[in-house]
Design a protein around this motif. Structure first.
Motif, PDB file in Angstrom:
ATOM      1  N   CYS A 275      14.455  -0.034  21.331  1.00 25.05           N
ATOM      2  CA  CYS A 275      16.106   0.027  20.260  1.00 25.05           C
ATOM      3  C   CYS A 275      16.219  -0.656  19.922  1.00 25.05           C
ATOM      4  O   CYS A 275      16.914  -1.465  18.751  1.00 25.05           O
TER       5      CYS A 275
ATOM      6  N   ARG B 267      12.650   4.321  27.686  1.00 22.35           N
ATOM      7  CA  ARG B 267      13.783   4.265  27.989  1.00 22.35           C
ATOM      8  C   ARG B 267      13.959   5.593  29.108  1.00 22.35           C
ATOM      9  O   ARG B 267      13.523   6.444  28.581  1.00 22.35           O
TER      10      ARG B 267
ATOM     11  N   HIS C 201      17.688   8.337  29.741  1.00 26.19           N
ATOM     12  CA  HIS C 201      18.652   8.196  30.001  1.00 26.19           C
ATOM     13  C   HIS C 201      19.500   9.369  31.249  1.00 26.19           C
ATOM     14  O   HIS C 201      18.879  10.103  31.383  1.00 26.19           O
TER      15      HIS C 201
ATOM     16  N   LYS D  87      25.090  -2.939  19.477  1.00 27.02           N
ATOM     17  CA  LYS D  87      24.679  -2.038  18.948  1.00 27.02           C
ATOM     18  C   LYS D  87      25.512  -1.442  17.760  1.00 27.02           C
ATOM     19  O   LYS D  87      26.400  -0.670  19.110  1.00 27.02           O
TER      20      LYS D  87
ATOM     21  N   ASN E  31      22.623   0.834  13.830  1.00 24.24           N
ATOM     22  CA  ASN E  31      21.703   1.863  13.345  1.00 24.24           C
ATOM     23  C   ASN E  31      21.868   3.546  12.768  1.00 24.24           C
ATOM     24  O   ASN E  31      23.719   3.580  13.237  1.00 24.24           O
TER      25      ASN E  31
ATOM     26  N   MET F 118      18.189  -0.901  12.332  1.00 19.46           N
ATOM     27  CA  MET F 118      17.530  -0.471  13.411  1.00 19.46           C
ATOM     28  C   MET F 118      17.068   1.133  12.457  1.00 19.46           C
ATOM     29  O   MET F 118      17.751   2.016  11.675  1.00 19.46           O
TER      30      MET F 118
ATOM     31  N   CYS G  34      15.439   4.146  15.363  1.00 15.39           N
ATOM     32  CA  CYS G  34      16.447   5.618  16.101  1.00 15.39           C
ATOM     33  C   CYS G  34      15.463   6.564  16.112  1.00 15.39           C
ATOM     34  O   CYS G  34      15.323   7.118  14.880  1.00 15.39           O
ATOM     35  N   ARG G  35      15.205   7.400  17.303  1.00 19.16           N
ATOM     36  CA  ARG G  35      15.230   8.981  17.158  1.00 19.16           C
ATOM     37  C   ARG G  35      16.073   9.905  17.423  1.00 19.16           C
ATOM     38  O   ARG G  35      15.582  10.982  17.873  1.00 19.16           O
ATOM     39  N   GLN G  36      17.489   9.717  17.474  1.00 22.42           N
ATOM     40  CA  GLN G  36      18.529  10.360  17.850  1.00 22.42           C
ATOM     41  C   GLN G  36      17.892  10.973  19.379  1.00 22.42           C
ATOM     42  O   GLN G  36      18.122  12.695  19.064  1.00 22.42           O
ATOM     43  N   CYS G  37      18.174   9.904  20.167  1.00 20.92           N
ATOM     44  CA  CYS G  37      17.598  11.381  21.906  1.00 20.92           C
ATOM     45  C   CYS G  37      18.422  11.919  21.820  1.00 20.92           C
ATOM     46  O   CYS G  37      19.419  12.262  22.093  1.00 20.92           O
TER      47      CYS G  37
ATOM     48  N   LEU H 162      10.190   6.294  22.615  1.00 22.28           N
ATOM     49  CA  LEU H 162      10.831   7.173  21.312  1.00 22.28           C
ATOM     50  C   LEU H 162      10.610   7.704  20.668  1.00 22.28           C
ATOM     51  O   LEU H 162       8.414   7.635  20.724  1.00 22.28           O
TER      52      LEU H 162
HETATM   53  S1  SF4 Z   1      18.994   7.526  20.517  1.00 24.64           S
HETATM   54 FE1  SF4 Z   1      16.836   7.164  21.266  1.00 24.64          FE
HETATM   55  S2  SF4 Z   1      16.014   5.593  19.642  1.00 24.64           S
HETATM   56 FE2  SF4 Z   1      18.782   5.989  18.954  1.00 24.64          FE
HETATM   57  S3  SF4 Z   1      18.942   4.446  19.873  1.00 24.64           S
HETATM   58 FE3  SF4 Z   1      19.443   6.002  21.917  1.00 24.64          FE
HETATM   59  S4  SF4 Z   1      17.647   5.593  22.948  1.00 24.64           S
HETATM   60 FE4  SF4 Z   1      17.406   4.200  20.867  1.00 24.64          FE
END
Ligand code: SF4
Ligand code: SF4
Length: 494
Positions: free
Chosen positions: A56, A67, A69, A233, A263, A304, A307-310, A318
């Motif tokens: 990220c 990553r 979570h 961030k 971001n 950033m 970001c993929r809004q995971c 990602l």
């Molecule tokens: S939402 Fe996903 S891509 Fe965005 S900062 Fe968090 S882990 Fe990284």
């Protein structure tokens, strides 16, 4: 076909020609009807060393590293109008959404299981639902258990910032080097339209007072993190009509306080999600609006854009989510960490990166020689490794690059609702929606596309090429750009 950035593929000596040959023998014929980029050179070495494996914090790293979570800290001390923590759907992909909440001990077993099977894993994050600083005991216990077993994993948290100041020292002691604060405003009047209430010092606050307190704690927390040398961030949710213009001010204010990255993410809003914004018809921004805001912030805090809004229980690179492979019922009661896969993977990535760096340098030279004013947007289908290595029909997202004679910049990604190819057959309905997703782009580069979808895309004004299959993204884009715009130079100099 195996994932290109899997350990096997990276360890086996290979090159683009060999991969193209493998593609030919795979039986997938093109006539089938189935359907900041900051790198080592741009940053001080000590900073690069801290972000080079973080997908990220480094756009470059997100081609190689993954990553995960863990949802261990479900309690939250504020309410955001874009959040509904009750929502639970495995098919949803957005922050705060999670299929199962874990105890710290369950999280440890899950992390070890993933580390043994996903060699790209480099970061463990606690990113909702809930607040990692407010539900602190569970955050602390999880990090302490995991770092004892896997000392080289990077620990990362996301927080709304309200309870952050009292935990900055402990974060530094635990060697947490990356913290994200969600900051949507620096003006409490705007905050009052986003946060209906906060819970602080055993009291509930609403309206302007709530936003004022939240704002003060966010700024204090950011300044403390900067002083502690933690890379911070800032996530901001862009909410059209509420904070979209204001986010330029936020960008400047967080830069002043030492934020490493900003971001700006689009609001995800749908009545089915049950959020206040979803139910009241607040819309999210369009692609072009988001890009315009990001472009307007250029020169401020570094942005950033990848970001993929995971999901809050995401696992993998990602853009891919392997979370469903690692649900608790698939994790053994007793697990032991085996570091060999991750170590071998890192050695191979180091070699790949050196090659990729040289390819980027070559691309810069090619583009610089074109002397063209044109700027083009290119969509790329990739499974990672920095290469064009995904079949058009399998792509669930496209990475978007902007190319000009000044260079190539990653500007974002576009997700498609459904990949075009479903179990070996092209779906016309999916193709229609992919065409809408690709609107406004100059060309799509992929490893393979069938004649039928290619023709339909061309009819819709979208060019697609698989000519550069398995090349590095920058090599392919620069070759395409030079072919289209190099002629301008030759004509001028003739
Ligand atoms: S939402 Fe996903 S891509 Fe965005 S900062 Fe968090 S882990 Fe990284
Ligand atoms: S801080 Fe996170 S978990 Fe809490 S309400 Fe906001 S989005 Fe939801």
């Amino acid at each position: 076909m195996a994932n290109f950035v899997s350990l096997d593929n990276l360890i086996n000596p290979t090159n683009a020609d060999a991969m193209r040959a493998a593609l030919k023998s795979s039986g997938c014929s093109s006539t089938s009807s189935c359907g900041s980029s900051a790198g080592a050179g741009d940053l001080p070495p000590e900073v690069w060393d801290r972000i080079k494996d973080h997908p990220c914090y480094s756009e470059e790293a997100h081609h190689y590293f993954a990553r995960m979570h863990v949802a261990v800290a479900p309690a939250c001390n504020i309410q955001c109008h874009y959040c509904n923590r009750k929502y639970d759907c495995a098919n949803e992909s957005r922050p705060g959404v999670v299929s199962e909440k874990l105890t710290p001990e369950q999280a440890l077993r899950k992390v070890i299981t993933v580390a043994n099977k996903v060699p790209q894993l480099s970061v463990l994050g606690i990113a909702g639902p809930g607040d990692a600083c407010y539900d602190w005991k569970k955050t602390e216990e999880t990090f302490s258990l995991v770092s004892r077993e896997i000392p080289d994993i990077k620990l990362c948290i996301s927080t709304n910032g309200l309870a952050l100041p009292e935990h900055v020292d402990e974060l530094a002691d635990m060697n947490v080097e990356h913290v994200t604060i969600t900051i949507n405003m620096v003006d409490p009047a705007i905050g009052a339209r986003i946060y209906p209430w906060i819970f602080h010092e055993h009291k509930r606050f609403t309206g302007l007072e709530a936003s004022q307190r939240l704002h003060e704690r966010q700024m204090q927390g950011l300044e403390m993190l900067t002083a502690a040398g933690i890379l911070t961030k800032i996530n901001s949710v862009m909410i059209p009509g509420i904070n979209d213009e204001h986010l330029k001010v936020v960008n400047a204010e967080v830069k002043k306080r030492g934020a490493f990255l900003h971001n700006i993410m689009p609001l995800i809003s749908d009545p089915a999600h049950g959020t206040h914004f979803g139910l009241t018809g607040q819309r999210g921004p369009r692609h072009a609006e988001l890009k315009a805001l990001q472009d307007a912030c250029a020169g401020g805090a570094n942005l950033m854009r990848h970001c993929r809004q995971c999901r809050a229980d995401a696992v993998g690179l990602l853009g891919e989510d392997r979370g469903q492979e690692f649900t608790l019922d698939q994790v053994a009661e007793k697990v032991a960490y085996d570091p060999s896969q991750r170590q071998a993977y890192r050695a191979v990535v180091a070699r790949e990166r050196a090659d990729h760096g040289a390819a980027k340098q070559d691309a810069r030279i090619v583009l610089g020689a074109t002397d063209s004013d044109a700027s083009i947007l290119v969509a790329v289908a990739t499974k990672g490794g920095g290469r064009i290595n995904q079949h058009f029909g399998h792509a669930k997202e496209f990475q978007i690059y902007e190319a000009s004679s000044r260079g190539i910049v990653f500007v974002g990604h576009r997700k498609v609702a459904d990949a075009y190819c479903q179990g070996g057959f092209g779906e016309d309905a999916s193709l229609d929606s992919v065409i809408v997703t690709l609107e406004g782009l100059d060309i799509v580069l992929c490893s393979k596309i069938g004649d039928c979808p290619k023709g339909q895309l061309e009819n819709a004004g979208i060019r697609v090429s698989d000519e550069w299959a398995y090349e590095y993204i920058e090599s392919a884009i620069s070759a395409h750009y030079a072919r289209e715009h190099g002629a301008v130079l030759q004509a001028r100099s003739a």
